[in-house]
Design an enzyme around this catalytic site. Structure first.
Site, PDB file in Angstrom:
ATOM      1  CG  ASP A 249      22.614  41.730  20.704  1.00  0.00           C
ATOM      2  OD1 ASP A 249      22.962  42.201  19.638  1.00  0.00           O
ATOM      3  OD2 ASP A 249      22.338  40.454  20.963  1.00  0.00           O
ATOM      4  CG  ASN A 259      23.381  44.080  15.936  1.00  0.00           C
ATOM      5  OD1 ASN A 259      22.964  42.955  16.480  1.00  0.00           O
ATOM      6  ND2 ASN A 259      24.249  43.798  14.747  1.00  0.00           N
TER       7      ASN A 259
HETATM    8  O1  MRU Z   1      27.312  38.010  21.578  1.00  0.00           O
HETATM    9  P1  MRU Z   1      26.429  37.498  20.475  1.00  0.00           P
HETATM   10  O2  MRU Z   1      26.620  36.315  19.144  1.00  0.00           O
HETATM   11  O3  MRU Z   1      25.165  36.815  21.449  1.00  0.00           O
HETATM   12  O4  MRU Z   1      25.719  38.672  19.620  1.00  0.00           O
HETATM   13  C1  MRU Z   1      24.394  38.544  19.466  1.00  0.00           C
HETATM   14  C2  MRU Z   1      24.365  38.631  17.921  1.00  0.00           C
HETATM   15  O5  MRU Z   1      24.476  37.735  17.145  1.00  0.00           O
HETATM   16  C3  MRU Z   1      24.062  40.084  17.386  1.00  0.00           C
HETATM   17  O6  MRU Z   1      24.438  41.042  17.849  1.00  0.00           O
HETATM   18  C4  MRU Z   1      23.123  39.927  16.484  1.00  0.00           C
HETATM   19  O7  MRU Z   1      23.085  40.381  15.331  1.00  0.00           O
HETATM   20  C5  MRU Z   1      21.616  40.068  17.018  1.00  0.00           C
HETATM   21  S1  MRU Z   1      20.853  38.869  17.769  1.00  0.00           S
HETATM   22  C6  MRU Z   1      19.533  38.594  16.836  1.00  0.00           C
END
Ligand code: MRU
Length: 384
Positions: A249, A259
């Site tokens: 993220d 992440n």
């Molecule tokens: O809380 P979320 O579902 O928005 O979290 C994001 C994610 O799914 C991850 O952390 C992901 O591995 C990275 S987003 C490409």
């Protein structure tokens, strides 16, 4: 990617009405495929903060369209720019960790400066939103091409035997606009006939792995198995994981990776077992202004009810049940930071590099001149 054989993206403009943005409402997956229409910037903010849409790239793309919808709502007088600045602030505050959100909103703000009239600015905002989505698609496709080489190399090493890849959360096409980040190399390898299998961490508390990653992989026909979050270490110790690929993220310029919560534990287990740990990311997920992930990346804390309760299908209906003693306290950190030293390599749209400042900048030399962040800029992208 495909849903029941039909091609979808995770966000698009309604075919016969470009004042409506359509998304897949991910809260209902995998049990129901629901398309939601977003007509106002306020609806986009709710969709982001309540996680109808989620995942770094998709949050960015949604925010891009949110700015376009805000431009449609803005007063057509001298207060247009003020209205847009406020919309930008509200959108950025929708979720704190994924840096793609502020990347997309800032790109819109810069583009809007080129519009001369309110009508001109609306059309700039529309084009920019579409551009943000198409950059996301293109970068994910390239990440797939670079990651494919890594999987092919592993397949060669194993004499063509199944390459087992562990992933955490959903860094698939649902988290982006198409292809995904961590999944893009997997889809590319599968398309090329490489024998791949994915271990899918369930990813408590919101179960993005069990609900979303498993669903999207199965929709494309990629063999996968859902595992409890705690199972990965055991599988690694028994030679059942060849590599880990996750998304991010927000990754700092020095290569620290934020992440979904639990990623760090997988990186530790991978290191202990000599298993390569890759992070697949578009450059829009790199925070060029911060070095040190642990202290500088804002970590979202969500409602403890996401830990206390679990949702699933029961007698044909989606139901939510209490898991814990009534009234128990629960804490819910959404993300963790994996230090760069535990990351084998980053897979970006410009190639693969070590997780380090020098190596990242060698792929993105144009970022060199931006320089270090001002000392006061610690809260950028946070809720405050
Ligand atoms: O809380 P979320 O579902 O928005 O979290 C994001 C994610 O799914 C991850 O952390 C992901 O591995 C990275 S987003 C490409």
């Amino acid at each position: 990617m495909r849903v029941n054989g039909k091609h979808y993206r995770s966000i698009w403009v309604k075919e016969d009405d470009d004042r409506v943005i359509r998304v897949i409402d991910q809260r209902f997956l995998p049990h129901r495929f629901v398309i939601e229409d977003l007509r106002t910037s306020g609806e986009v903010i709710t969709a982001i903060s309540d996680m109808h849409v989620r995942g770094a790239g998709l949050i960015g793309a949604a925010a891009g369209y949110g700015m376009y919808l805000a431009a449609l709502e803005a007063p057509q007088d001298g207060s247009f720019d003020r209205f847009m600045a406020d919309a930008a602030r509200r959108l950025k505050a929708a979720r704190p960790t994924a840096v793609n959100l502020s990347w997309a909103v800032d790109r819109q703000l810069r583009a809007l400066e080129y519009g001369k009239t309110a009508a001109g600015k609306i059309s700039v905002a529309f084009e920019t939103a579409r551009e943000i989505a198409s950059i996301d698609i293109d970068t994910c496709r390239r990440i797939g091409e670079y990651g494919l080489k890594i999987i092919e190399e592993m397949s060669r090493k194993k004499g063509g035997k199944t390459v087992n890849i562990l992933t955490h959360c959903n860094a698939g096409w649902l988290a982006m606009v198409d292809y995904g980040t961590a999944t893009a190399p997997v889809y590319a390898a599968f398309e090329k006939g490489v024998d791949v299998h994915v271990w899918v961490d369930e990813t408590r508390p919101r179960n993005q792995g069990a609900a979303l990653t498993a669903w999207e992989l199965e929709q494309q026909g990629v063999p996968c198995t859902i595992i409890a979050d705690n199972a990965g270490g055991h599988l690694m110790q028994h030679g059942m994981v060849d590599m880990v690929i996750v998304g991010t993220d927000r990754t700092t310029i020095a290569g620290d990776v934020a992440n979904k919560i639990g990623t760090y534990l997988k990186a530790l287990a991978a290191r202990d077992n000599n298993i390569p740990f890759y992070v697949a990311l578009p450059s829009s997920s790199i925070d060029w202004e911060i070095e040190e992930g642990l202290s500088e990346i804002p970590i979202e804390e969500r409602d403890g009810d996401e830990v206390r309760y679990i949702e699933g299908l029961c007698d044909g209906e989606i139901k939510r049940v209490l898991l814990t003693p009534e009234g128990s306290r629960a804490s819910n950190y959404g993300f963790d930071v994996t230090p760069a030293r535990l990351v084998t390599a980053l897979i970006t749209e410009r190639g693969v590099c070590k997780a380090g400042r020098k190596e990242i900048l060698s792929l993105f030399p144009e970022r060199e001149k931006i320089g270090p962040p001002p000392a006061t800029d610690k809260t950028r992208g946070s809720d405050e």
